[in-house]
Scaffold this motif. Sequence first.
Motif, short mmCIF file in Angstrom:
data_model
loop_
_atom_site.label_atom_id
_atom_site.label_comp_id
_atom_site.label_asym_id
_atom_site.label_seq_id
_atom_site.Cartn_x
_atom_site.Cartn_y
_atom_site.Cartn_z
N TYR A 1 0.85 -1.21 0.00
CA TYR A 1 0.00 0.00 0.00
C TYR A 1 0.88 1.25 0.00
O TYR A 1 0.59 2.23 -0.71
CB TYR A 1 -0.90 0.02 1.24
N GLU B 1 -10.33 -2.94 -5.38
CA GLU B 1 -9.40 -3.42 -6.39
C GLU B 1 -9.30 -2.46 -7.58
O GLU B 1 -8.22 -2.30 -8.17
CB GLU B 1 -9.84 -4.80 -6.87
N GLU C 1 1.31 -7.90 -5.69
CA GLU C 1 1.02 -8.38 -4.34
C GLU C 1 -0.40 -8.02 -3.91
O GLU C 1 -1.11 -8.85 -3.32
CB GLU C 1 2.03 -7.79 -3.35
N LEU C 2 -0.83 -6.79 -4.20
CA LEU C 2 -2.17 -6.37 -3.79
C LEU C 2 -3.27 -7.04 -4.61
O LEU C 2 -4.40 -7.18 -4.14
CB LEU C 2 -2.30 -4.85 -3.90
N ARG D 1 -2.66 -10.05 -0.06
CA ARG D 1 -3.33 -8.84 0.43
C ARG D 1 -4.01 -9.11 1.77
O ARG D 1 -4.00 -8.25 2.67
CB ARG D 1 -4.35 -8.35 -0.59
N ASP E 1 -3.28 -7.05 5.15
CA ASP E 1 -4.36 -6.40 5.91
C ASP E 1 -4.37 -6.85 7.36
O ASP E 1 -4.61 -6.06 8.27
CB ASP E 1 -5.72 -6.69 5.25
#
Length: 218
Positions: free
Chosen positions: A41, A52, A89-90, A96, A100
């Motif tokens: 992030y 997304e 990665e996200l 993710r 988180d």
Amino acid sequence: MASDLDKEDKAALDALETEAKEFDKDAEIDRILNAFRLDAYAVLDLQPGVPESDIKITYRKKSLLIHPDKCKNVLAPEAFDRLKKAQTELMDEKHRERLDEAIADARMLLIRDNKWTVHSEELKTDDFAKKWREKTKVVLMDNEQRRRRQLKAQMQEQGREQRKEEQEMEERKRKRQHNEDWEATRDERISSWRQFHKGKTGDEPDKKKKKKKLKPIG
């Protein structure tokens, strides 16, 4: 004359615009390279929990801005690679989710350490947001170190298993070679035994020979 001045003004404005764009590119590259690499992030300059679609849009804008083919900065390739890695990665659901969870853990640890509650006013301040980011770094580094230790242990275990398998294979190979060698010399061993037995038999006295009769005395 006026036309020439207009051209000069336009050229000057174009030069300023180009310079401003290059400055924006350099600033973005510098931001990316200084962002905490374990926090995707932060690399994309996004807040946790964004949809997304925001990830895709942000990545597209930033990637076009600093793309090595369109940027003179020598650090553009490295920054572009980090940006791409963060986006990947996200977009990975499992990665993710772990990120988180780490960010949420950092928040709860910060609240616990300061004996706050989830309703404390301190949680609404910029100072808390800054401390949260720093705590997130600590949690992510701890998680990464744990992951590396687990990977190392796993590789060591795999190495032990591989060595064990290699030893077992070598032992089976040795036994197989021994059996093959034994079979290959079978005829030779049988022939040697026969020769040995034959020679032994020839050396023994003939038990079937009649004993010489003794002449009687007188």
